[in-house]
Design a protein around this motif. Structure first.
Motif, PDB file in Angstrom:
ATOM      1  N   ALA A   1      36.935  55.128  14.368  1.00 56.64           N
ATOM      2  CA  ALA A   1      36.746  55.577  13.219  1.00 56.64           C
ATOM      3  C   ALA A   1      36.116  54.596  12.037  1.00 56.64           C
ATOM      4  O   ALA A   1      35.099  54.656  11.432  1.00 56.64           O
ATOM      5  CB  ALA A   1      37.546  56.437  12.337  1.00 56.64           C
ATOM      6  N   VAL A   2      36.868  53.436  12.000  1.00 56.73           N
ATOM      7  CA  VAL A   2      36.270  52.526  11.351  1.00 56.73           C
ATOM      8  C   VAL A   2      34.791  51.941  11.520  1.00 56.73           C
ATOM      9  O   VAL A   2      33.849  51.840  10.626  1.00 56.73           O
ATOM     10  CB  VAL A   2      37.236  51.380  11.320  1.00 56.73           C
ATOM     11  N   MET A   3      34.922  51.706  12.828  1.00 53.16           N
ATOM     12  CA  MET A   3      33.265  51.210  13.187  1.00 53.16           C
ATOM     13  C   MET A   3      32.185  52.235  13.213  1.00 53.16           C
ATOM     14  O   MET A   3      31.144  51.625  12.921  1.00 53.16           O
ATOM     15  CB  MET A   3      33.272  50.656  14.822  1.00 53.16           C
ATOM     16  N   LYS A   4      32.428  53.395  13.428  1.00 56.34           N
ATOM     17  CA  LYS A   4      31.528  54.456  13.064  1.00 56.34           C
ATOM     18  C   LYS A   4      31.160  54.578  11.650  1.00 56.34           C
ATOM     19  O   LYS A   4      29.891  54.404  11.219  1.00 56.34           O
ATOM     20  CB  LYS A   4      32.023  55.781  13.551  1.00 56.34           C
ATOM     21  N   ALA A   5      32.176  54.288  10.673  1.00 55.18           N
ATOM     22  CA  ALA A   5      31.849  54.631   9.246  1.00 55.18           C
ATOM     23  C   ALA A   5      31.156  53.343   9.030  1.00 55.18           C
ATOM     24  O   ALA A   5      30.199  53.456   8.068  1.00 55.18           O
ATOM     25  CB  ALA A   5      33.111  54.432   8.724  1.00 55.18           C
ATOM     26  N   LEU A   6      31.207  52.043   9.475  1.00 57.42           N
ATOM     27  CA  LEU A   6      30.614  50.760   9.308  1.00 57.42           C
ATOM     28  C   LEU A   6      29.326  50.866   9.587  1.00 57.42           C
ATOM     29  O   LEU A   6      28.413  50.116   8.969  1.00 57.42           O
ATOM     30  CB  LEU A   6      31.350  49.707   9.223  1.00 57.42           C
ATOM     31  N   TYR A   7      29.107  51.127  10.955  1.00 56.89           N
ATOM     32  CA  TYR A   7      27.637  50.987  11.506  1.00 56.89           C
ATOM     33  C   TYR A   7      26.957  52.234  12.115  1.00 56.89           C
ATOM     34  O   TYR A   7      25.964  52.436  11.263  1.00 56.89           O
ATOM     35  CB  TYR A   7      27.973  50.120  12.621  1.00 56.89           C
ATOM     36  N   SER A   8      27.413  53.231  12.756  1.00 59.70           N
ATOM     37  CA  SER A   8      26.715  54.163  13.412  1.00 59.70           C
ATOM     38  C   SER A   8      26.316  55.138  12.244  1.00 59.70           C
ATOM     39  O   SER A   8      25.101  55.751  12.091  1.00 59.70           O
ATOM     40  CB  SER A   8      27.106  54.714  14.528  1.00 59.70           C
ATOM     41  N   GLU A   9      27.337  55.513  11.330  1.00 64.82           N
ATOM     42  CA  GLU A   9      27.025  56.554  10.541  1.00 64.82           C
ATOM     43  C   GLU A   9      25.760  56.293   9.467  1.00 64.82           C
ATOM     44  O   GLU A   9      25.016  56.965   9.123  1.00 64.82           O
ATOM     45  CB  GLU A   9      28.343  56.833   9.810  1.00 64.82           C
ATOM     46  N   PRO A  10      26.006  54.984   8.890  1.00 66.60           N
ATOM     47  CA  PRO A  10      24.942  54.910   7.892  1.00 66.60           C
ATOM     48  C   PRO A  10      23.713  54.515   8.455  1.00 66.60           C
ATOM     49  O   PRO A  10      22.669  54.830   7.861  1.00 66.60           O
ATOM     50  CB  PRO A  10      25.415  53.288   7.292  1.00 66.60           C
ATOM     51  N   LEU A  11      23.609  54.175   9.567  1.00 71.73           N
ATOM     52  CA  LEU A  11      22.328  53.958  10.325  1.00 71.73           C
ATOM     53  C   LEU A  11      21.922  55.324  10.705  1.00 71.73           C
ATOM     54  O   LEU A  11      20.381  55.288  10.684  1.00 71.73           O
ATOM     55  CB  LEU A  11      22.415  52.936  11.647  1.00 71.73           C
TER      56      LEU A  11
END
Lengths: 42, 489, 106
Positions: B353-363
């Motif tokens: 969840a942390v990685m998605k929030a920091l990387y894939s979600e904003p991109l």
């Protein structure tokens, strides 16, 4: 080892599995989490 | 979340990154202080592992830090880096400098508005003549000069009778003493104040470098400064009261600036850059400077591992940085405020969840994927500092986790994790200076490469270990996308 | 393990007595081995409150199959799976086995 009914000390690490994530696994396996810590070595 | 349109984005107009080589202060780092408490003469114990300035200067990671060497060049160099010095190393680089210790002591004294730091007379004289001729903080720049030193007898008396902190050189000589700011205040001891002063001085050095660039903003045009260093400046009634930003702005001659401190452990700089961008975009200020000084407490943090492996203590430098965030100039890299990655409260601690929030979600929000980013700047701690102490290769671990996210998102095959890390990551080259090591050291390289067209898009992500402060179990994190200015393509 | 953390582990182990187990989320073999050794046989660096204190706590890592099998699959997927993919699971578990072996013979 059965986690159910055990008291768990969850020792996570920032760049590994963090303490609260370890604790979530333990409690969802039926254990009681008595201490949760995350280490950060930098 | 309200949408941010892509027009009128702020840019990162200039970046500076500086190091101050301070072998004598290693013994005052938190870890050496605690571990060597029982040792009769800590400096004698440390001396075989303390580096001379020319050795620290020729250390490849330090040359990368000030922009003299690229990250790919570092990756191609033989290891261990401490055994393979750079032949033509320079003190100054495109991003900043590696300041020798004598001069830095002078800078500390020049930054001390309360005359609490007393320097040995000879040291003060030496430092003054060197600093007066310094290209960035010299007399010509109008910086405050180094005050006269005092005799050894006065220093001894301050230590013995006034509870000053003894500052001993790597050669065993008394270099100076730091008086407490108040007799009964634990937040104003000599040790605490020296940590705070070191933070102020390295930030001030970085700011002066920023303002000395060709085409740089005039110091009088800096209107707001955000400090994101981690030192808690205050007194017993308000331990982290602040405001280092203003103290640094004052010292650097930014007479029309005000400012404040932004704190979020090691992700502080990412929050600060986002806020600076938002201030610029909102029209409140045209020019905002984000800066941070180094952490004296973290000097020698892994020294036991270095001693055990008979290698030099490579955590012998303080770091500082400054970045100028301004309105779009049509050339400088764009800070995409529409693609900020946020670790939200509900993101929790689960790595996925942390990685998605920091990387894939904003991109994903702006129609991009991980594969649209040329280079990621994550935790950049030098593995040569951490591995000997059993703390692993922090950048590599973080890059592998990012590559694993790409596998989960079905962007790459599991077998391609190593390729992803090689192509889009980089070796860690930062001293273990906490908030600075967290993504910031690549900022100078990225700004250059994005301006010159060698890169199109970079992503910066900082992580903060909030749980260390015991107020929440949560971590923190924030990511920023920096890309080539559309006006320059 | 940091010295402050050792004190907390010791206090909690003392307060709860039997039935306490340690579950690790460490990212590599060395940190796993050091941490496991600390809660089994005592602080190997002899610096912290657990120096010379063999708590003898059963110690496990979240990557171990016997732990994973007890956690609901969706929970494991969300909390652990990504790190299991990115870290060297075999080396971590080897480090844990090494610490257990040393603890058993201590």
């Amino acid at each position: 080892m059965e986690l159910r009914g055990k008291k768990v000390i969850a020792l996570g690490e920032r760049d590994g599995v963090p303490g609260p994530a370890v604790a979530e696994c333990a409690s969802r396996a039926g254990a009681e989490v008595v201490l949760t810590l995350t280490a950060c070595y930098v | 979340m309200p949408r941010v349109t892509s027009d009128g984005m702020p840019v990162i107009r200039a970046v500076s990154l500086v190091l101050a080589h301070v072998p004598s202060l290693v013994r005052l780092g938190s870890k050496p202080l605690r571990v060597l408490r029982e040792v009769h003469d800590p400096i004698d114990f440390l001396r075989p592992h303390l580096r001379a300035w020319d050795v620290a200067q020729a250390y490849a990671p330090n040359q990368v830090f000030i922009g003299n060497m690229g990250v790919d060049e570092l990756a191609a160099r033989p290891t261990p880096w401490h055994r393979h010095p750079i032949e033509r190393a320079a003190r100054f680089g495109p991003d900043g400098e590696i300041m020798p210790e004598d001069e830095f002591f002078g800078l500390l004294a020049a930054c001390d508005g309360f005359q609490l730091l007393g320097l040995d007379r000879e040291l003060a004289d030496r430092a003054r003549s060197a600093l007066d001729a310094h290209p960035v903080i010299g007399r010509a720049a109008g910086s405050p000069t180094v005050p006269p030193g005092v005799t050894a007898a006065v220093l001894e008396e301050r230590v013995e009778r006034h509870r000053a902190l003894r500052i001993v050189g790597a050669d065993g000589r008394l270099l100076g003493a730091m008086l407490p700011g108040h007799d009964e205040d634990d937040t104003l001891t000599g040790q605490v104040l020296l940590e705070n002063l070191a933070c102020k001085a390295t930030a001030a050095l970085a700011l002066r470098h920023l303002l000395a660039r060709p085409g740089a903003i005039a110091s009088a045009d800096v209107r707001y400064v955000i400090n994101c260093g981690e030192e808690a400046v205050g007194d017993r009634y308000q331990r982290g009261g602040g405001n280092v930003a203003k103290a640094v702005a004052e010292w650097a001659g930014c007479g029309r600036a005000t400012g404040s401190d932004v704190k979020a452990f090691c992700s502080g700089p990412m929050h600060a850059l986002m806020l600076a961008g938002a201030l610029v975009r909102s029209g409140l200020h045209d020019d905002v400077v984000v800066l941070a000084g180094g952490s004296l407490a973290k000097l020698g943090m892994k020294f036991q591992g270095h001693v055990k492996h008979a290698m030099p203590i490579v955590e012998d430098v303080l770091a500082g940085f400054a970045a100028h965030v301004s309105r779009d100039d049509g050339v400088s890299p764009t800070l995409r405020l529409d693609a900020i990655g946020r670790h939200e409260v509900a993101s929790g601690s689960a790595p996925l969840a942390v990685m998605k929030a920091l990387y894939s979600e904003p991109l994903g929000r702006v129609g991009l994927t991980l594969l649209d980013v040329d280079r990621f700047s994550l935790e950049l701690h030098n593995p040569e500092a951490t591995e000997p102490a059993g703390s692993g290769n922090v950048p590599l671990n973080n890059y592998r986790t990012l590559a694993s996210l790409a596998v989960v998102e079905k962007l790459i095959a599991r077998e391609s994790i190593d390729d992803f890390v090689r192509a889009r990551g980089m070796p860690g080259f930062s001293p273990t200076q906490g908030h600075i090591a967290s993504a910031i050291p690549y900022l100078g390289h990225a700004r250059r490469a994005l301006t010159e067209g060698r890169l199109t898009r970079t992503m910066f992500a900082g992580k903060g270990s909030l749980f260390l402060g015991r107020m929440t179990q949560l971590p923190d994190g924030l990511s920023l996308v920096l890309e080539r200015n559309a006006g320059s393509t | 393990m940091g010295l402050e953390d050792q004190a907390a582990v010791k206090r909690v182990a003392d307060e709860h007595g039997n039935g306490v187990v340690v579950l690790l989320g460490t990212p590599d073999a060395e940190s796993t081995q050091t941490l496991a050794q600390t809660v089994v046989a005592g602080d190997p660096s002899y610096a912290g409150p657990l120096a010379g204190v063999p708590l003898g706590l059963p110690v496990f890592h979240v990557f171990e199959p016997e732990v994973r099998d007890q956690v609901p699959a969706d929970v494991y997927e969300a909390q652990v799976a990504l790190m299991e993919m990115s870290l060297d699971r075999e080396a971590i578990l080897a480090g844990l086995r090494e610490a257990r072996r040393a603890g058993a013979t201590a």
